[in-house]
Write an enzyme that holds these catalytic residues in place. Structure first.
Site, PDB file in Angstrom:
ATOM      1  N   CYS A 158       0.799  -1.229   0.000  1.00 39.15           N
ATOM      2  CA  CYS A 158       0.000   0.000   0.000  1.00 39.15           C
ATOM      3  C   CYS A 158       0.829   1.275   0.000  1.00 39.15           C
ATOM      4  O   CYS A 158       0.399   2.289  -0.522  1.00 39.15           O
ATOM      5  CB  CYS A 158      -0.977   0.011   1.169  1.00 39.15           C
ATOM      6  SG  CYS A 158      -0.200   0.018   2.790  1.00 39.15           S
ATOM      7  N   LYS A 159       2.033   1.261   0.568  1.00 38.31           N
ATOM      8  CA  LYS A 159       2.851   2.475   0.637  1.00 38.31           C
ATOM      9  C   LYS A 159       4.054   2.443  -0.308  1.00 38.31           C
ATOM     10  O   LYS A 159       4.830   3.388  -0.342  1.00 38.31           O
ATOM     11  CB  LYS A 159       3.362   2.689   2.068  1.00 38.31           C
ATOM     12  CG  LYS A 159       2.284   2.791   3.112  1.00 38.31           C
ATOM     13  CD  LYS A 159       1.573   4.112   3.022  1.00 38.31           C
ATOM     14  CE  LYS A 159       0.567   4.209   4.156  1.00 38.31           C
ATOM     15  NZ  LYS A 159      -0.358   5.265   3.988  1.00 38.31           N
TER      16      LYS A 159
END
Length: 162
Positions: free
Chosen positions: A111-112
């Protein structure tokens, strides 16, 4: 003084390297005494990358083995992950492309990844360095090494990860 040699399967690690690893707090370092001195047991990881269509970036999967090629327990795998990321950014999940029942893999959640990689590339550009596409993978490995500090990476080209 006592001689310390560490077999890694790819050569010997000298005393300074053993000390450096121990000082970094590697919980996966298990010193054992034999007739020749202390031996450092090593762990091996299979690393696979899949493309995460939702996040549109790489998804890293790890499957660990002991020195005797036995799969690591979930607890042993988490020992090699930084405490800030264990069971948060890194979770234990079934790999989407292996057989059912093949065991859980350490999954570095993507996600990051894109945001962090943009920051790393921008830091390179701000430092006056050209970022070539082939350098992206090495920057990615530098990012991953923050999450998994106990794994030694072989960087075949120099990349400054600001």
């Amino acid at each position: 003084t006592e001689k310390i040699f560490v077999g890694t399967g790819e050569g010997m690690i000298w005393p300074e390297e053993v000390e450096r690893r121990i000082n970094r707090g590697l919980t996966s370092v298990i010193p054992l005494r034999d007739g020749d001195g202390n031996i450092l047991r090593s762990r091996t990881y299979d690393v696979s990358l899949t493309y995460d269509k939702y996040y549109q970036c790489a998804h890293v999967w790890l499957y660990g083995y002991s020195e005797s090629r036995q799969p690591l327990t979930q607890e042993a795998v988490l020992e090699d992950i930084s405490a800030d990321h264990a069971l948060k950014t890194v979770t234990l999940e079934a790999h989407p492309h292996t057989a059912v029942g093949a065991g859980l893999h350490a999954s570095i959640h993507p996600c990051k990844h894109a945001a962090v990689m943009q920051k790393l590339v921008q830091a390179q550009v701000d430092g006056g360095k050209e970022v070539k596409p082939e350098a992206y993978l090495f920057l990615f490995l530098k990012f991953i090494s923050c999450i998994i500090p106990t794994i030694e990476y072989d960087h075949t080209i120099a990349v400054d990860g600001a």
